[in-house]
Design a protein around this motif. Sequence first.
Motif, PDB file in Angstrom:
ATOM      1  N   PHE A   1      11.410 -26.786   3.656  1.00 51.48           N
ATOM      2  CA  PHE A   1      10.116 -25.757   3.854  1.00 51.48           C
ATOM      3  C   PHE A   1      10.507 -24.648   4.343  1.00 51.48           C
ATOM      4  O   PHE A   1      11.445 -24.487   5.223  1.00 51.48           O
ATOM      5  CB  PHE A   1       9.284 -26.505   5.269  1.00 51.48           C
ATOM      6  N   MET A   2      10.214 -23.348   4.035  1.00 52.60           N
ATOM      7  CA  MET A   2      10.738 -22.143   4.142  1.00 52.60           C
ATOM      8  C   MET A   2       9.163 -21.480   3.892  1.00 52.60           C
ATOM      9  O   MET A   2       8.205 -21.511   2.539  1.00 52.60           O
ATOM     10  CB  MET A   2      11.606 -21.430   3.720  1.00 52.60           C
ATOM     11  N   SER A   3       8.384 -21.139   4.975  1.00 51.40           N
ATOM     12  CA  SER A   3       8.091 -19.454   5.258  1.00 51.40           C
ATOM     13  C   SER A   3       8.096 -18.716   5.489  1.00 51.40           C
ATOM     14  O   SER A   3       8.623 -18.320   6.904  1.00 51.40           O
ATOM     15  CB  SER A   3       6.687 -20.429   5.341  1.00 51.40           C
ATOM     16  N   ASP A   4       7.304 -17.557   5.003  1.00 50.45           N
ATOM     17  CA  ASP A   4       7.363 -16.643   6.270  1.00 50.45           C
ATOM     18  C   ASP A   4       6.481 -15.885   7.075  1.00 50.45           C
ATOM     19  O   ASP A   4       5.612 -17.370   7.198  1.00 50.45           O
ATOM     20  CB  ASP A   4       7.329 -14.600   5.043  1.00 50.45           C
ATOM     21  N   THR A   5       6.609 -14.913   7.696  1.00 51.50           N
ATOM     22  CA  THR A   5       5.312 -15.079   9.029  1.00 51.50           C
ATOM     23  C   THR A   5       5.023 -13.295   8.603  1.00 51.50           C
ATOM     24  O   THR A   5       3.477 -13.099   9.826  1.00 51.50           O
ATOM     25  CB  THR A   5       6.098 -15.251  10.450  1.00 51.50           C
ATOM     26  N   ARG A   6       4.859 -13.029   7.970  1.00 53.91           N
ATOM     27  CA  ARG A   6       3.392 -11.690   7.722  1.00 53.91           C
ATOM     28  C   ARG A   6       2.426 -11.443   7.542  1.00 53.91           C
ATOM     29  O   ARG A   6       2.067 -12.525   6.835  1.00 53.91           O
ATOM     30  CB  ARG A   6       4.614 -10.031   6.694  1.00 53.91           C
ATOM     31  N   THR A   7       1.275 -11.408   8.134  1.00 51.86           N
ATOM     32  CA  THR A   7       0.212 -10.837   7.634  1.00 51.86           C
ATOM     33  C   THR A   7      -0.489  -9.378   7.929  1.00 51.86           C
ATOM     34  O   THR A   7       0.170  -8.916   8.271  1.00 51.86           O
ATOM     35  CB  THR A   7      -0.790 -11.828   8.549  1.00 51.86           C
ATOM     36  N   ASN A   8      -1.347  -8.888   6.902  1.00 52.08           N
ATOM     37  CA  ASN A   8      -1.814  -7.547   6.909  1.00 52.08           C
ATOM     38  C   ASN A   8      -3.076  -8.065   6.240  1.00 52.08           C
ATOM     39  O   ASN A   8      -3.504  -8.115   5.511  1.00 52.08           O
ATOM     40  CB  ASN A   8      -0.649  -6.930   5.939  1.00 52.08           C
ATOM     41  N   ALA A   9      -3.102  -6.445   6.793  1.00 56.60           N
ATOM     42  CA  ALA A   9      -5.026  -6.057   6.433  1.00 56.60           C
ATOM     43  C   ALA A   9      -4.579  -4.568   6.031  1.00 56.60           C
ATOM     44  O   ALA A   9      -5.406  -3.827   6.804  1.00 56.60           O
ATOM     45  CB  ALA A   9      -5.738  -6.260   7.059  1.00 56.60           C
ATOM     46  N   GLY A  10      -3.556  -4.433   4.970  1.00 63.04           N
ATOM     47  CA  GLY A  10      -3.514  -2.715   4.781  1.00 63.04           C
ATOM     48  C   GLY A  10      -2.043  -2.534   5.695  1.00 63.04           C
ATOM     49  O   GLY A  10      -1.421  -2.970   6.512  1.00 63.04           O
ATOM     50  N   VAL A  11      -1.202  -1.382   5.257  1.00 61.42           N
ATOM     51  CA  VAL A  11       0.270  -0.797   5.569  1.00 61.42           C
ATOM     52  C   VAL A  11      -0.212  -0.618   6.922  1.00 61.42           C
ATOM     53  O   VAL A  11       1.266  -0.331   7.877  1.00 61.42           O
ATOM     54  CB  VAL A  11       0.351   0.509   5.020  1.00 61.42           C
ATOM     55  N   ASP A  12      -0.823  -0.366   7.618  1.00 61.64           N
ATOM     56  CA  ASP A  12      -1.200  -0.145   9.025  1.00 61.64           C
ATOM     57  C   ASP A  12      -1.932  -1.207  10.198  1.00 61.64           C
ATOM     58  O   ASP A  12      -2.171  -0.641  11.175  1.00 61.64           O
ATOM     59  CB  ASP A  12      -2.066   1.192   9.161  1.00 61.64           C
ATOM     60  N   ASN A  13      -2.038  -2.817   9.923  1.00 61.21           N
ATOM     61  CA  ASN A  13      -2.207  -3.180  10.532  1.00 61.21           C
ATOM     62  C   ASN A  13      -1.187  -5.173  10.050  1.00 61.21           C
ATOM     63  O   ASN A  13      -1.478  -5.687   9.125  1.00 61.21           O
ATOM     64  CB  ASN A  13      -3.942  -3.726   9.854  1.00 61.21           C
ATOM     65  N   ILE A  14      -0.486  -4.352  10.308  1.00 65.29           N
ATOM     66  CA  ILE A  14       0.094  -5.574   9.927  1.00 65.29           C
ATOM     67  C   ILE A  14       1.299  -6.283  11.460  1.00 65.29           C
ATOM     68  O   ILE A  14       1.092  -6.214  12.812  1.00 65.29           O
ATOM     69  CB  ILE A  14       2.623  -4.689   9.628  1.00 65.29           C
TER      70      ILE A  14
END
Length: 245
Positions: A15-28
């Motif tokens: 299993f492999m997963s990233d950790t990024r979430t975003n609601a637009g380029v200014d909310n990461i």
Amino acid sequence: MTYCVGMCLNRGLVFMSDTRTNAGVDNIATFRKMSTWSTPGERVITLMAAGNLATTQAVVSMLEERTKILAERFPSILEAPTMVQVAQIVGELVRDVVQSNAVGGQNADTTFHATFILGGQIKTGEPRLFMIYPEGNFIEASTDTPFFQIGETKYGRPIIVRAYDPDMKFEDAIKLLMVSFDSTIKANLSVGLPIDVQTYETDSFEIGHEFRVEPNDDYYNLISDSWGEALRTAFFSLPDFEFND
């Protein structure tokens, strides 16, 4: 957006997963997408999530709550007798959470949608891997489809398709997935480090290797640089194109 991969090998599961979430380029922000439940010697269950963060966290929190609070234990993924029944429990919960948030009923394209990869093994059964859709239905991995991707899948898929081998070692599978993730991260800002990695060896009934790849990880950066150089070398070794005139 995110990127998660679950892979079946003859040796077990990766299993492999990233950790990024975003609601637009200014909310990461950074959130862990991989959750694991286990009963040593009896079962290991891993779940990865992509989609609306509120939905995925609600599903994981409710699954966790059912394993700890007596009044909420049924149905619990730690009591289900088979992985198929675990997939059914998770699927029904996903559908209920999405429906409870969507106006006018659940739809696959609602902003509250979420998709999951579920894998693991329960004693007396084989390791199994599923992809669970926002509607609550699911499909299972097979020899024809030995891995699942969710989230931003298109950039990393060709690499896995070309190099995957069911007989490969965990170490080679992790290297392959790192290349897949690196290609995805370079192509899409909605996917990013750190990356969570986990292995499960068949019939071990315990979590195998588990670690996080940080942005300053020496091996990951070596793989990234070496893959880029290898692509450039391969490109310039191809026959030259010439105009007919």
